[in-house]
Design an enzyme around this catalytic site. Structure first.
Site, PDB file in Angstrom:
ATOM      1  N   CYS A 175      11.957  17.354 -20.472  1.00 38.40           N
ATOM      2  CA  CYS A 175      11.428  18.597 -19.904  1.00 38.40           C
ATOM      3  C   CYS A 175      10.109  18.257 -19.213  1.00 38.40           C
ATOM      4  O   CYS A 175       9.754  17.089 -19.067  1.00 38.40           O
ATOM      5  CB  CYS A 175      11.259  19.669 -20.976  1.00 38.40           C
ATOM      6  SG  CYS A 175      10.123  19.230 -22.306  1.00 38.40           S
ATOM      7  N   THR A 176       9.359  19.252 -18.810  1.00 38.37           N
ATOM      8  CA  THR A 176       8.167  19.009 -18.002  1.00 38.37           C
ATOM      9  C   THR A 176       7.112  18.199 -18.754  1.00 38.37           C
ATOM     10  O   THR A 176       6.648  17.168 -18.270  1.00 38.37           O
ATOM     11  CB  THR A 176       7.556  20.335 -17.532  1.00 38.37           C
ATOM     12  OG1 THR A 176       8.551  21.112 -16.880  1.00 38.37           O
ATOM     13  CG2 THR A 176       6.395  20.087 -16.580  1.00 38.37           C
TER      14      THR A 176
END
Length: 301
Positions: A175-176
């Site tokens: 994810c980020t």
């Protein structure tokens, strides 16, 4: 030049409301803007300001219970990416809506950015992007599965509907910044998946540490601030934000016939009613008037 710090920490806060005033005081004293979320499970957010202001705020956060070794992802922005400071109390610092999920009880195996390429290139590994569809649309890793979720809360239902696709596979997730993988890998472990891995520090750490010539990342990484996206070396990306639907756009998308600043873009023009668009036009008018006065309208950020 502004310093931007993205951070999170899962740690028990018995009384998160008691921490809110101190965070607000230190951030405001240092001219820091952005959003911090507090919950019983910890802290999450992205903030921006001068280097001294960010340093003072990070020192305050590291003094909170369980946060001493906090390692934020730090980058820069040419313009201030947030108009104001928001410190909010939440049920979860990232909303999955699964009461039994507890990253403090265990997560998948952390994989350093330098080792990530080898893992996701292995034939027995399935790579899952845990971000939302509008984030995935502007960039992802080679061969990553896109769950096409509208929000992180949708991920458990997607997994239940698709888990047979991943039988006898090792699962690598990203994810980020890492926070969604802390919960999603714990969730998969609770569902009986044994070999679960996730990218330590998320895409941001990968883009910071892995040279572009060695990278398996393609495109830009969506970020939840005024920069909209970043690329390798955490350089600001080319994207703009549609202020009607909050999706990222490329500069050339403004030439499409559906685009009207603050009102619609080619991604959302069919999703809103004429009444909605009229409301958006009025909002955009107020933003333009504020700009003409040399002011910054909060609705424009």
């Amino acid at each position: 030049m502004f310093t931007v710090a993205a951070l999170y920490r899962f740690t028990p806060f018995p009384d998160p409301a008691a921490l809110k005033p101190g965070l607000e005081e230190v951030a405001r004293a240092g001219g820091v803007t952005g959003t911090l979320l507090l919950a019983r499970e910890g802290i999450n957010g992205t903030v921006a300001g001068s280097q001294p202001g960010i340093d003072a705020l990070l020192a305050h956060i590291r003094a909170l219970p369980g946060c001493a070794d906090l390692e934020p992802k730090v980058s820069t922005a040419e313009e201030r990416p947030f108009a104001r400071l928001k410190v909010r109390l939440k049920r979860e610092i990232v909303t999955m809506g699964q009461p039994g999920v507890d990253p403090l009880a265990g997560t998948g195996h952390y994989v350093k950015p330098a080792d990530w390429n080898a893992l996701i290139s292995a034939p027995d590994v399935a790579v899952i992007d845990t971000r939302n569809d509008y984030e995935v649309a502007i960039g992802s890793f080679d061969g990553a599965v896109n769950p096409e979720t509208q929000s992180f809360r949708d991920f458990p239902a997607w997994w239940e509907a698709n888990r047979e696709r991943f039988r006898n596979k090792r699962i690598a997730m990203f994810c980020t910044g890492g926070i969604r993988c802390e919960k999603s890998t714990n969730y998969l472990m609770s569902q009986g998946v044994e070999d679960v891995y996730h990218l330590d520090g998320g895409i941001l750490k990968y883009l910071e540490e892995v040279p572009a010539e060695d990278s398996l990342w393609h495109g830009s990484c969506f970020v939840f601030d005024g920069r909209v996206s970043v690329g390798h070396g955490l350089e600001e990306g080319p994207h703009l934000l549609c202020h009607a639907c909050r999706r990222p756009l490329l500069p050339e998308d403004r030439a499409r016939p559906e685009y009207e600043e603050g009102v619609a873009c080619h991604l959302c023009a069919h999703e809103t009613s004429d009444t909605d668009k009229a409301r958006f036009r009025e909002r955009q008018k107020q933003i333009a008037l504020a700009r003409a006065r040399g002011e910054r309208h909060l609705a424009g950020d």
